[in-house]
Scaffold this active site. Structure first.
Site, PDB file in Angstrom:
ATOM      1  N   HIS A   1     -28.556 -11.372  50.205  1.00 63.05           N
ATOM      2  CA  HIS A   1     -28.196 -10.169  50.187  1.00 63.05           C
ATOM      3  C   HIS A   1     -26.864  -9.696  50.481  1.00 63.05           C
ATOM      4  CE1 HIS A   1     -30.479  -9.047  53.507  1.00 63.05           C
ATOM      5  NE2 HIS A   1     -29.723  -7.597  53.530  1.00 63.05           N
TER       6      HIS A   1
HETATM    7  C1  UD1 Z   1     -30.127  -3.007  51.875  1.00 61.37           C
HETATM    8  C2  UD1 Z   1     -28.920  -2.597  53.661  1.00 61.37           C
HETATM    9  C3  UD1 Z   1     -28.702  -3.754  54.316  1.00 61.37           C
HETATM   10  C4  UD1 Z   1     -29.892  -3.897  54.165  1.00 61.37           C
HETATM   11  C5  UD1 Z   1     -30.779  -4.400  53.593  1.00 61.37           C
HETATM   12  C6  UD1 Z   1     -32.904  -5.112  53.559  1.00 61.37           C
HETATM   13  C7  UD1 Z   1     -27.038  -0.581  53.609  1.00 61.37           C
HETATM   14  C8  UD1 Z   1     -25.695  -0.369  53.424  1.00 61.37           C
HETATM   15  N1  UD1 Z   1     -27.393  -1.628  52.993  1.00 61.37           N
HETATM   16  O1  UD1 Z   1     -29.272  -3.218  51.528  1.00 61.37           O
HETATM   17  O2  UD1 Z   1     -28.353  -3.404  55.639  1.00 61.37           O
HETATM   18  O3  UD1 Z   1     -29.865  -5.116  54.952  1.00 61.37           O
HETATM   19  O4  UD1 Z   1     -30.794  -2.866  52.742  1.00 61.37           O
HETATM   20  O5  UD1 Z   1     -32.359  -5.164  52.300  1.00 61.37           O
HETATM   21  O6  UD1 Z   1     -27.799   0.602  53.638  1.00 61.37           O
HETATM   22  N2  UD1 Z   1     -32.287  -1.992  44.512  1.00 61.37           N
HETATM   23  C9  UD1 Z   1     -33.911  -2.222  43.578  1.00 61.37           C
HETATM   24  N3  UD1 Z   1     -34.757  -1.697  43.750  1.00 61.37           N
HETATM   25  C10 UD1 Z   1     -35.093  -1.515  45.922  1.00 61.37           C
HETATM   26  C11 UD1 Z   1     -33.747  -1.178  46.159  1.00 61.37           C
HETATM   27  C12 UD1 Z   1     -32.218  -1.294  45.608  1.00 61.37           C
HETATM   28  O7  UD1 Z   1     -33.541  -3.154  42.578  1.00 61.37           O
HETATM   29  O8  UD1 Z   1     -36.221  -0.944  45.550  1.00 61.37           O
HETATM   30  C13 UD1 Z   1     -30.883  -3.194  43.925  1.00 61.37           C
HETATM   31  C14 UD1 Z   1     -29.995  -1.727  42.809  1.00 61.37           C
HETATM   32  O9  UD1 Z   1     -29.617  -1.919  42.189  1.00 61.37           O
HETATM   33  C15 UD1 Z   1     -30.144  -1.403  44.269  1.00 61.37           C
HETATM   34  C16 UD1 Z   1     -28.918  -2.475  45.286  1.00 61.37           C
HETATM   35  O10 UD1 Z   1     -29.964  -3.334  44.622  1.00 61.37           O
HETATM   36  O11 UD1 Z   1     -28.317  -0.675  44.186  1.00 61.37           O
HETATM   37  C17 UD1 Z   1     -28.438  -2.232  46.587  1.00 61.37           C
HETATM   38  O12 UD1 Z   1     -29.261  -1.323  46.689  1.00 61.37           O
HETATM   39  P1  UD1 Z   1     -29.116  -1.063  48.512  1.00 61.37           P
HETATM   40  O13 UD1 Z   1     -30.192  -0.674  49.577  1.00 61.37           O
HETATM   41  O14 UD1 Z   1     -28.144   0.165  48.191  1.00 61.37           O
HETATM   42  O15 UD1 Z   1     -28.352  -1.816  49.440  1.00 61.37           O
HETATM   43  P2  UD1 Z   1     -29.066  -3.220  49.625  1.00 61.37           P
HETATM   44  O16 UD1 Z   1     -28.317  -4.485  49.688  1.00 61.37           O
HETATM   45  O17 UD1 Z   1     -30.854  -3.949  49.451  1.00 61.37           O
HETATM   46  N1  UDP Z   2     -38.351 -10.210  54.196  1.00 64.59           N
HETATM   47  C1  UDP Z   2     -40.150  -9.891  53.655  1.00 64.59           C
HETATM   48  N2  UDP Z   2     -40.169  -9.930  52.305  1.00 64.59           N
HETATM   49  C2  UDP Z   2     -38.720 -10.937  51.570  1.00 64.59           C
HETATM   50  C3  UDP Z   2     -37.815 -10.905  52.017  1.00 64.59           C
HETATM   51  C4  UDP Z   2     -38.166 -10.937  53.681  1.00 64.59           C
HETATM   52  O1  UDP Z   2     -41.279  -9.164  53.786  1.00 64.59           O
HETATM   53  O2  UDP Z   2     -39.004 -11.799  50.368  1.00 64.59           O
HETATM   54  C5  UDP Z   2     -38.301  -9.587  55.481  1.00 64.59           C
HETATM   55  C6  UDP Z   2     -38.516 -10.510  57.029  1.00 64.59           C
HETATM   56  O3  UDP Z   2     -39.351 -11.094  57.537  1.00 64.59           O
HETATM   57  C7  UDP Z   2     -38.372  -9.525  57.590  1.00 64.59           C
HETATM   58  C8  UDP Z   2     -37.411  -8.696  56.734  1.00 64.59           C
HETATM   59  O4  UDP Z   2     -37.966  -8.747  55.692  1.00 64.59           O
HETATM   60  O5  UDP Z   2     -39.316  -8.786  58.530  1.00 64.59           O
HETATM   61  C9  UDP Z   2     -35.476  -8.290  56.385  1.00 64.59           C
HETATM   62  O6  UDP Z   2     -34.820  -7.726  55.994  1.00 64.59           O
HETATM   63  P1  UDP Z   2     -33.663  -8.170  55.212  1.00 64.59           P
HETATM   64  O7  UDP Z   2     -33.791  -9.305  55.031  1.00 64.59           O
HETATM   65  O8  UDP Z   2     -34.139  -6.716  53.350  1.00 64.59           O
HETATM   66  O9  UDP Z   2     -32.978  -6.766  56.043  1.00 64.59           O
HETATM   67  P2  UDP Z   2     -32.005  -7.199  57.026  1.00 64.59           P
HETATM   68  O10 UDP Z   2     -32.908  -8.425  57.959  1.00 64.59           O
HETATM   69  O11 UDP Z   2     -31.513  -8.069  56.357  1.00 64.59           O
HETATM   70  O12 UDP Z   2     -30.782  -5.849  57.663  1.00 64.59           O
END
Ligand code: UD1
Ligand code: UDP
Length: 386
Positions: A222
């Site tokens: 991601h």
């Molecule tokens: C965010 C965090 C990242 C973290 C990740 C965990 C920031 C800058 N990034 O990235 O550090 O590793 O979460 O998963 O804070 N979206 C949905 N449904 C949701 C949430 C998001 O559809 O419930 C989609 C939307 O299109 C959104 C995109 O995902 O624009 C990105 O979501 P966003 O929270 O901005 O960043 P992540 O890539 O999820």
């Molecule tokens: N995780 C989850 N379901 C998924 C993918 C990840 O529960 O389908 C959990 C994973 O075990 C870990 C956390 O989400 O505990 C990590 O989150 P993510 O990778 O979104 O964010 P990051 O750690 O990179 O910020």
């Protein structure tokens, strides 16, 4: 003590689960000389909002329902952070907590810390502003193209108490001029949650439901640097398809990645691959169950590098740097980047059983949350007595 903790995105909820448990334990067993309970108010910013990215974690991990949801949703970095700040400022002035606790490195983390650092409580309040606490402080990838790196540096510089998961973080904070008395090496709250839920996760039937038996690889992806650019995302997808010729793969797809796979027209490459199971994001227990049974993880997640190290499962990190070096030095993590020939090479090394010897890092013992709450309470009463 009134404590507000912030949760916004998926990894935050897993960390918050440990903090909420530790507060409950403190309230039930606190030393006799501390008469007051901690009043814990959870504020959800709404950064993540899909059921599978948010509520399912509260349900499965027994985290108390957030008292407040700011419902900010998605947006650009500036829009999202600004919206969180505007909405959180009102909450902070209304609640006037003694402590603001933020975890990790997402936009919700920095946005709320920044509001708290500048807020001014009325003159008759015991504190000028809340004590700002950062859990998972000091991690550095030294890559400022990563939005989280900016969030980490800024949050740490605003925080009064910094709780770190690994020794590298202490050195990083020292080099940035942080006073050593603010920094506490307490271990890893994400591992607290893992330890507490592993037995339950082992009962998950997800592998059977998906008809997946070991050996198999589990993928998550991601990071914007990997998934926001057509060329790189396509090359990674082609690499997964190639690997799937010799290893079954399971890929729960993050919403950012799903959106881009659709937008770039790459999704059919995955859908046509017979040996790759595509899924929506999984709940915590099902995902933990799969990590625990997997032969190898292919990921760019931060937290998964730590979970695999704890579980002794080989992890190929599809990034050129990591803010969690202990997982490479002591753990099961291979920092490989996105060069497909290196990815193949490492997968085949692991499939031949030539993975590295690993150990569980110091203080990743399930007690980080309790250490945090103990230090926090002591600091709070010291602060009040001054
Ligand atoms: C965010 C965090 C990242 C973290 C990740 C965990 C920031 C800058 N990034 O990235 O550090 O590793 O979460 O998963 O804070 N979206 C949905 N449904 C949701 C949430 C998001 O559809 O419930 C989609 C939307 O299109 C959104 C995109 O995902 O624009 C990105 O979501 P966003 O929270 O901005 O960043 P992540 O890539 O999820
Ligand atoms: N995780 C989850 N379901 C998924 C993918 C990840 O529960 O389908 C959990 C994973 O075990 C870990 C956390 O989400 O505990 C990590 O989150 P993510 O990778 O979104 O964010 P990051 O750690 O990179 O910020």
């Amino acid at each position: 003590m009134k404590l507000i903790s912030i949760a916004g995105a998926r990894p935050n909820f897993i960390k918050l689960a440990s903090i909420a448990d530790a507060i409950e334990r403190y309230n039930n067993n606190k030393p006799a000389y501390y008469t007051n309970n901690i009043e814990h108010i959870i504020v959800h910013t709404g950064q993540h909002y899909d059921h599978k990215m948010s509520k399912s974690f509260f349900d499965e991990l027994g985290i108390p329902k957030p008292a407040i949801n700011l419902e900010v949703g998605s947006g650009t970095h500036a829009q999202q952070s600004a919206e969180i700040m505007k909405r959180f400022e009102k909450v902070l002035l209304n609640e006037m907590p003694d402590v603001l606790l933020v975890v990790g490195d997402v936009n919700s983390t920095i946005a709320c810390a920044l509001v708290a650092a500048k807020i001014q409580y009325p003159a008759d309040h015991a504190l000028k502003r809340p004590i700002i606490v950062h859990v998972e402080a000091g991690l550095r990838s030294f890559d400022r193209e990563m939005p989280e790196e900016i969030n980490r540096i800024l949050t740490d510089s605003l925080s009064d108490l910094l709780f770190v998961t690994e020794e590298s973080a202490i050195g990083n904070l020292q080099k940035e001029g942080c006073k050593s008395e603010k920094v506490h090496f307490v271990g890893n709250v994400m591992i607290d949650t893992l330890k507490r839920h592993l037995q339950k996760a082992k009962k998950s039937r997800i592998a059977d439901e998906l008809h997946v038996n070991a050996p198999f690889g589990l993928i998550t992806l991601h990071r914007p640097s990997n998934v926001d650019h057509l060329y790189l995302l396509k090359s990674l997808v082609e690499c997964f398809v190639e690997i799937s010729n010799s290893l079954k793969l399971v890929f729960p797809i993050h919403p950012r990645t799903k959106h881009n796979l659709d937008k770039f027209g790459i999704m059919p490459l995955l859908e046509d691959a017979h040996n790759i199971t595509l899924l929506d994001p999984l709940g915590y227990l099902d995902f933990l169950s799969l990590i625990n049974q997997a032969t190898v993880l292919l990921t760019d997640s931060g937290g998964i590098q730590e979970e695999t190290t704890y579980l002794g499962v080989p992890c190929i990190t599809l990034r050129k740097n990591t803010e969690r070096p202990v997982t490479v030095i002591e753990g099961t993590n291979y920092l490989i980047g996105t060069d497909t020939s290196k990815i193949f090479e490492t997968v085949s090394l692991i499939l031949k059983g030539k993975g590295k010897d690993a150990r569980i890092p110091k203080y990743w013992d399930g007690n980080a949350g309790d250490r945090i709450i103990k230090i926090l309470v002591e600091t709070f009463y010291q602060e009040l007595s001054q």
